[in-house]
Write an enzyme that holds these catalytic residues in place. Structure first.
Site, PDB file in Angstrom:
ATOM      1  CB  THR A   1      -0.920   0.026   1.236  1.00 29.94           C
ATOM      2  OG1 THR A   1      -1.593  -1.227   1.349  1.00 29.94           O
ATOM      3  CG2 THR A   1      -1.947   1.136   1.143  1.00 29.94           C
TER       4      THR A   1
ATOM      5  NE  ARG B   1       4.947   1.073   5.261  1.00 27.46           N
ATOM      6  CZ  ARG B   1       3.925   1.809   5.633  1.00 27.46           C
ATOM      7  NH1 ARG B   1       3.070   1.336   6.516  1.00 27.46           N
ATOM      8  NH2 ARG B   1       3.746   3.012   5.144  1.00 27.46           N
TER       9      ARG B   1
ATOM     10  CB  SER C   1       3.808   4.491   8.217  1.00 25.93           C
ATOM     11  OG  SER C   1       2.751   5.307   8.580  1.00 25.93           O
ATOM     12  CG  HIS C   2       0.770   2.362  11.020  1.00 27.16           C
ATOM     13  ND1 HIS C   2       0.879   2.541   9.665  1.00 27.16           N
ATOM     14  CD2 HIS C   2       0.229   1.147  11.185  1.00 27.16           C
ATOM     15  CE1 HIS C   2       0.405   1.480   9.035  1.00 27.16           C
ATOM     16  NE2 HIS C   2       0.005   0.608   9.938  1.00 27.16           N
TER      17      HIS C   2
ATOM     18  CG  ASP D   1       1.815   8.215  11.185  1.00 22.35           C
ATOM     19  OD1 ASP D   1       2.085   9.414  10.986  1.00 22.35           O
ATOM     20  OD2 ASP D   1       1.841   7.356  10.294  1.00 22.35           O
TER      21      ASP D   1
ATOM     22  CG  ASP E   1       1.743   9.572   6.753  1.00 23.46           C
ATOM     23  OD1 ASP E   1       1.671   9.047   7.882  1.00 23.46           O
ATOM     24  OD2 ASP E   1       1.943   8.913   5.711  1.00 23.46           O
ATOM     25  NE  ARG E   2      -1.456   5.662   9.330  1.00 23.26           N
ATOM     26  CZ  ARG E   2      -1.981   4.448   9.370  1.00 23.26           C
ATOM     27  NH1 ARG E   2      -2.725   4.080  10.404  1.00 23.26           N
ATOM     28  NH2 ARG E   2      -1.765   3.591   8.401  1.00 23.26           N
TER      29      ARG E   2
ATOM     30  CB  THR F   1      -6.842   1.255   0.816  1.00 24.06           C
ATOM     31  OG1 THR F   1      -8.183   1.074   1.269  1.00 24.06           O
ATOM     32  CG2 THR F   1      -5.932   1.496   1.989  1.00 24.06           C
TER      33      THR F   1
ATOM     34  CD  GLU G   1      -5.830   6.288   2.741  1.00 22.13           C
ATOM     35  OE1 GLU G   1      -6.083   5.192   2.235  1.00 22.13           O
ATOM     36  OE2 GLU G   1      -4.689   6.629   3.085  1.00 22.13           O
ATOM     37  CD  GLU G   2      -9.740   3.119   7.357  1.00 17.40           C
ATOM     38  OE1 GLU G   2      -9.756   3.008   8.598  1.00 17.40           O
ATOM     39  OE2 GLU G   2      -8.829   2.675   6.638  1.00 17.40           O
ATOM     40  CB  SER G   3      -6.041   4.387   7.981  1.00 11.59           C
ATOM     41  OG  SER G   3      -5.688   5.084   6.784  1.00 11.59           O
TER      42      SER G   3
ATOM     43  NE  ARG H   1      -5.621  -2.244   7.354  1.00 10.20           N
ATOM     44  CZ  ARG H   1      -4.749  -2.352   8.355  1.00 10.20           C
ATOM     45  NH1 ARG H   1      -5.163  -2.665   9.561  1.00 10.20           N
ATOM     46  NH2 ARG H   1      -3.464  -2.147   8.158  1.00 10.20           N
TER      47      ARG H   1
END
Ligand code: VG1
Ligand code: CO
Length: 543
Positions: free
Chosen positions: A18, A22, A113-114, A277, A281-282, A344, A363-365, A496
């Protein structure tokens, strides 16, 4: 200094997900692993002569080593100049900002990221193109193809660059300029938002807590919120980026930012809470005893956008990822603008933003952003909310409740089943996919299925098609069940499950979210047998 050509053999599994590649740090530490992927990037880019790249990461374990390797490889590939953040630090939105500001050819972001960091945690790498955004699928697939055939990589044998010293040095023919990690980004924010009004808010004694989660947004939040906006020292906590994020999971949601949420639920809660995060970016916005749903946050920002100076002239359109709630669609409808539904991942917003079809994306995330850059942006979202509070004199809670009263409430939740058996998850999705056609028209309790499909997206700008982007079961009243497999995890598979129910009646806007969604949760289980298939009785994380 000489340029070496080193023989190598491909590693399996270097396909970007995505958001970039990673993997566990230990995987990245294998000799040649990072080098192969970076070589594949350069093979994809072609001639880099005369070009400028931007380089930085979220400061996690292995960040500094990776920066040194990439600099030496960039020099070997004829890159003219690399702008690198001091200490190797640049948040994901800052990379995007710097690429655009200096018209760079692209950039390399080092982040998972997270995902947790440290020697046993995760590392990641991602290529961003000249618009400042994540490379589209066409490019990530080309990079992947090169990783499967790579047989050598080129690297300079130069010594390490002092990343803590601002200014320029050379590796081979290439200039390396170490830049301030925060300055360009902070300057951009000051042009988008009403800093005077926010400063006045803090002068009146407005109280706030920003939790940097020991990740990369800390330096940005501290410089802007305490430094430029005059919030008292102590407003920004956990502001120092640590290699292992203090052992925490740097994901701004009520589960992983539990301390902030507890503070906001307590008797001495400040008026405004926020967190970001690993790579900045979150964002999570928290009012007193109220964690704002990211889907609502997008809708509320959109409905009030003209209150922020950078958006005074209005917004062209909104884009949201498919699993994100339809709250923003209602705002778009009221404003008479388009709302786009994309797969996504932020890379799908790039074309819409470049073509000026959308101004705001979400985004919902816990991701929100706009056309100011081509990544989602945590500190930007927090500043937007501060601007809304300053401009309206209303609290976070008031803004949310008034929005629901006007547009209705989209109850929303995501259930994650993390690190489950990959084969079991795949077969569950395959079986469900096979039964989609027969679901339409079926009735489950109060719900009747109007449409069931696997989401497919055709980019309205370049016509590219992305298939199998998540299973949707849409009910007659617009309620939805969505299921997809994560593309950012590094262990097994993560399922998810996304649930959404619309409620127009203001008298029913204060239900418990999980209670409100219970019938849909039960239907999801009935059609997928998620629990039995994964052997999990409960989701690992509910947000
Ligand atoms: C997750 C989120 C997605 C987000 C992506 C990258 O992806 O669901 O919305 O764009 O992470 O965000 P997935 O495939 O695991 O569901 V970040 O802040 O990790 O760069
Ligand atoms: Co992130």
């Amino acid at each position: 200094m000489t340029i070496q050509t080193i023989a190598t053999t491909p590693f399996a599994g270097q396909r970007p997900g995505t958001s970039g590649l990673r993997k566990k740090v230990t995987e990245f530490q294998q000799p040649g692993y990072l080098e192969n992927f970076v070589e594949a990037i350069f093979l994809t880019l072609g001639d880099c002569g005369g070009r400028t790249l931007v380089l930085g990461g979220d400061g996690r374990f292995f960040n500094r080593e990776a920066v040194q390797i990439i600099l030496r490889m960039a020099a070997a590939h004829g890159v003219a100049k690399v702008l690198v953040g001091r200490g190797g630090i640049l948040s994901t939105p800052a990379v995007s900002c710097v690429i655009r500001k200096y018209s760079a050819f692209g950039g390399i972001v080092l982040s998972a990221s997270h995902n947790p960091g440290g020697p046993d945690g995760d590392f990641g790498i991602k290529y961003n193109i000249d618009n400042g955004g994540p490379a589209p699928e066409k490019i990530t697939e080309a990079i992947f193809a090169h990783t499967q055939t790579v047989s050598e990589y080129r690297i300079s044998d130069a010594g390490p660059v002092d990343l803590d010293q601002l200014g320029s040095v050379r590796i081979e023919e290439m200039e390396v300029e170490v830049i301030d990690s925060v300055a360009d980004y902070a300057e951009m924010m000051s042009r988008l938002f009403d800093f005077d009004a926010i400063r006045a808010l803090f002068q009146r004694g407005f109280t706030m807590r920003f939790d940097g989660m020991s990740a990369v947004s800390g330096p940005y939040a501290k410089a802007i919120i305490e430094g430029m906006l005059g919030a008292p020292a102590g407003t920004v906590i956990n502001f120092e980026p640590l290699e292992d994020f203090g052992g925490h999971h740097p994901d701004p949601n009520p589960v992983n930012a539990a301390a902030l949420v507890a503070l906001m639920n307590g008797a001495d809660a400040p008026e405004f809470g926020a967190a970001s995060d690993g790579d900045g970016d979150r964002n999570m916005i928290v009012g007193r005893s109220l964690a704002v749903s990211p889907s609502d946050s997008l809708a509320i920002i959109a409905a009030n956008a003209t209150l922020a100076p950078g958006y005074r002239d209005g917004i062209k359109g909104i884009a949201r990822s498919m699993p994100t709630s339809q709250a923003a669609d209602r705002v778009a409808q009221a404003l008479g603008i388009s709302c786009f539904e994309t797969p996504t991942g932020w890379k799908y917003f790039g074309n819409l933003l470049d073509a000026n079809l959308a101004t705001l994306c979400g985004e919902e995330s816990y991701g929100t952003g706009s056309n100011h850059i081509r990544e989602k942006d945590g500190v930007w979202a927090v500043l937007f909310w501060l601007n809304l509070v300053a401009a309206t004199g209303k609290s976070v809670n008031q803004l949310v409740e008034e929005h629901w009263a006007r547009f209705g409430r989209n109850y929303y939740s995501r259930h994650d089943y993390e690190a489950v058996d990959a084969a079991a998850a795949e077969s569950m999705m395959t079986d469900l996919r096979a039964r989609l056609a027969s679901l339409a028209g079926q009735t489950f309790g109060d719900y009747r299925v109007s449409q069931a499909d696997d989401f497919e997206y055709t980019d309205p700008v370049d016509g590219s098609v992305s298939k199998r982007q998540g299973i949707r079961i849409i009910m007659l009243d617009g309620s939805r069940i969505v299921m997809r497999l994560s593309g950012t995890g590094t262990e097994g598979a993560t399922v998810r499950l996304y649930l959404e129910r619309y409620e127009a009646d203001a008298a029913r806007h204060a239900l418990d979210t999980q209670e409100a969604l219970k019938p849909l949760i039960d239907i999801a289980e009935q059609v997928s047998q998620l629990k039995q298939r994964t052997g999990r009785q409960q989701p690992s994380v509910v947000t």
